[in-house]
Design a protein around this motif. Structure first.
Motif, PDB file in Angstrom:
ATOM      1  N   ASP A   1     -10.534  52.356  19.622  1.00  0.00           N
ATOM      2  CA  ASP A   1      -9.785  52.360  20.886  1.00  0.00           C
ATOM      3  C   ASP A   1     -10.188  51.199  21.795  1.00  0.00           C
ATOM      4  OD1 ASP A   1      -8.294  54.566  20.254  1.00  0.00           O
ATOM      5  OD2 ASP A   1      -9.507  55.986  21.409  1.00  0.00           O
ATOM      6  N   ASP A   2     -11.438  50.785  21.735  1.00  0.00           N
ATOM      7  CA  ASP A   2     -11.978  49.791  22.664  1.00  0.00           C
ATOM      8  C   ASP A   2     -12.493  48.570  21.912  1.00  0.00           C
ATOM      9  OD1 ASP A   2     -11.554  51.765  24.561  1.00  0.00           O
ATOM     10  OD2 ASP A   2     -13.651  52.423  24.560  1.00  0.00           O
ATOM     11  N   GLY A   3     -12.822  47.527  22.710  1.00  0.00           N
ATOM     12  CA  GLY A   3     -13.589  46.420  22.164  1.00  0.00           C
ATOM     13  C   GLY A   3     -12.800  45.248  21.625  1.00  0.00           C
TER      14      GLY A   3
ATOM     15  N   ASP B   1     -19.829  47.071  19.004  1.00  0.00           N
ATOM     16  CA  ASP B   1     -20.369  48.433  19.109  1.00  0.00           C
ATOM     17  C   ASP B   1     -19.373  49.362  19.800  1.00  0.00           C
ATOM     18  OD1 ASP B   1     -22.688  47.738  17.811  1.00  0.00           O
ATOM     19  OD2 ASP B   1     -23.904  47.577  19.629  1.00  0.00           O
ATOM     20  N   GLN B   2     -18.715  48.868  20.861  1.00  0.00           N
ATOM     21  CA  GLN B   2     -17.700  49.680  21.536  1.00  0.00           C
ATOM     22  C   GLN B   2     -16.546  49.992  20.588  1.00  0.00           C
ATOM     23  OE1 GLN B   2     -16.243  49.333  25.537  1.00  0.00           O
ATOM     24  NE2 GLN B   2     -17.743  47.741  26.017  1.00  0.00           N
TER      25      GLN B   2
ATOM     26  N   ASP C   1     -15.878  31.153  20.278  1.00  0.00           N
ATOM     27  CA  ASP C   1     -15.985  31.964  21.490  1.00  0.00           C
ATOM     28  C   ASP C   1     -15.339  33.329  21.291  1.00  0.00           C
ATOM     29  OD1 ASP C   1     -17.152  29.730  22.601  1.00  0.00           O
ATOM     30  OD2 ASP C   1     -15.388  29.146  23.761  1.00  0.00           O
ATOM     31  N   ILE C   2     -14.173  33.344  20.658  1.00  0.00           N
ATOM     32  CA  ILE C   2     -13.497  34.612  20.368  1.00  0.00           C
ATOM     33  C   ILE C   2     -14.379  35.470  19.462  1.00  0.00           C
ATOM     34  CG2 ILE C   2     -11.501  35.664  19.243  1.00  0.00           C
ATOM     35  CD1 ILE C   2     -10.726  34.367  21.850  1.00  0.00           C
ATOM     36  N   GLN C   3     -14.960  34.859  18.435  1.00  0.00           N
ATOM     37  CA  GLN C   3     -15.833  35.604  17.522  1.00  0.00           C
ATOM     38  C   GLN C   3     -17.054  36.161  18.250  1.00  0.00           C
ATOM     39  OE1 GLN C   3     -16.266  32.306  14.776  1.00  0.00           O
ATOM     40  NE2 GLN C   3     -15.071  33.362  13.198  1.00  0.00           N
ATOM     41  N   ALA C   4     -17.648  35.342  19.118  1.00  0.00           N
ATOM     42  CA  ALA C   4     -18.838  35.799  19.852  1.00  0.00           C
ATOM     43  C   ALA C   4     -18.498  36.964  20.774  1.00  0.00           C
ATOM     44  CB  ALA C   4     -19.430  34.642  20.655  1.00  0.00           C
ATOM     45  N   ALA C   5     -17.348  36.897  21.442  1.00  0.00           N
ATOM     46  CA  ALA C   5     -16.939  38.003  22.308  1.00  0.00           C
ATOM     47  C   ALA C   5     -16.647  39.253  21.482  1.00  0.00           C
ATOM     48  CB  ALA C   5     -15.717  37.596  23.131  1.00  0.00           C
TER      49      ALA C   5
END
Length: 352
Positions: A102-104, A94-95, A84-88
């Motif tokens: 900075d993000d994602g 891309d972000q 689940d962590i990998q999928a998120a």
């Protein structure tokens, strides 16, 4: 632009304080990322306990894991949630790339049983980092003395860290020092510092829940925001210091402040109190589903972190009422560790 998207121009990122297989497989998380600008995800033992208990999507995988005799309950839990962590992470990659790191980010916490075990925390963090194998993962470590010591080592090793359960300025300052020590160690070893990232998670609603009964009515519901604004002002001053300038010139990025526990617990207060009151540059607010939906419906985005003057008056009033906010911070951290211990024990009971 919706109300959540309107926060981003003020320099703050909104992360979701929730993760489950249903959120991933239903497309809901993807929609929140695309439509509401969600820029990260946090998890903890309580979140995964609820997910595994209530989400039928885990049942088949858990039965298969229980059939493997060499796995203990914690190993089964990790094998359930790491995908689940990998999928998120993949949804947010891309972000991560477009923002230059900075993000994602997506956070997974080390076992709460290791809260006072520096060596155990380091070993667990290294193992989880390798198993997740995503550049936009963050390993979540509690800000105990052992956790703060581990933070410096993990940053030195290039592992992203979400240092959590912060309730006082003293606790936050210790994490700042450890983060900077880790960066300096990397520089001394000739290692790049630009991509390793960390956030310092400062918890809010629990402060007011504990203190309101000890304060006059005029101060109730104000202490957490005042403390957070004071922490932010001191963080900005630290970034203006010569010591940080040296790290910044080498490409280091500051440890962003993250506002946690932002779901309003007192129904007498606005359900977006801990979002509207703490918007400003280079911060994160991690929100539960209900707070996300409430802000999307009626939240107002504005820069509310620039002027901490009213915060000093509130903190002076809190002190005059006989409250030692540093001592309260230590109590709240102990209480938070106990809650996560209990959630983790309940979680492992599901996977035993």
């Amino acid at each position: 632009m919706n109300r959540l998207q309107a926060i981003r121009p003020f320099g703050q990122r909104i992360w979701l304080d929730n993760l489950s297989r249903d959120l991933l497989h239903s497309g809901e998380l993807s929609r929140w990322i695309n439509e509401d600008g969600i820029a990260g995800v946090t998890s903890n033992p309580a979140i995964f306990h609820k997910a595994i208990r209530d989400d039928a999507r885990y049942a088949t995988a858990l039965l298969a894991l229980k059939a493997l005799p060499d796995l203990d309950a914690e190993q089964r839990y990790e094998q359930l949630v790491i995908p689940d962590i990998q999928a998120a992470c993949d949804l947010l990659l891309d972000q991560y790339r477009a923002s230059g790191g900075d993000d994602g980010y997506v956070s997974l916490e080390v076992s709460p049983e290791l809260a006072h075990d520096e060596a155990g925390t380091l070993n667990a963090a290294r193992r989880l980092w390798q198993e997740i194998d995503r550049p936009n993962a963050m390993i979540k470590v509690p800000a105990t003395a052992a956790g703060v010591a581990a933070l410096a080592t993990l940053i030195h090793e290039g592992i992203n860290v979400n240092i959590t359960l912060l309730f006082s300025l003293a606790q936050v300052e210790a994490t700042w020092a450890a983060h900077e020590a880790g960066l300096r160690a990397r520089l001394a070893d000739g290692l790049p510092v630009g991509q390793v990232r960390s956030v310092a998670s400062f918890f809010l609603s629990r402060i007011d829940s504990l203190l309101d009964g000890q304060l006059p009515e005029a101060l109730r519901g104000k202490t957490a925001v005042a403390l957070a604004r004071d922490v932010y002002a001191r963080w900005q001053a630290r970034l203006d210091s010569p010591a940080w300038a040296e790290l910044s010139q080498a490409g280091a990025q500051p440890q962003w402040l993250l506002w946690a526990s932002t779901g309003t617990k007192n129904p007498a207060y606005s359900d977006v109190l801990y979002v509207e009151s703490l918007i400003g540059p280079r911060t994160v607010n991690t929100v539960p589903d209900a707070t996300l939906l409430a802000f999307r419906d009626h939240g107002v985005a504005a820069d509310t972190l620039s002027d901490p003057a009213d915060s000093q008056a509130v903190l002076a009033g809190v002190a005059a009422a006989g409250v030692d906010v540093s001592a309260i911070g230590e109590q709240l951290q102990r209480d938070g560790l106990k809650l996560f211990d209990e959630a983790f024990a309940a979680l492992l009971a599901l996977t035993a």
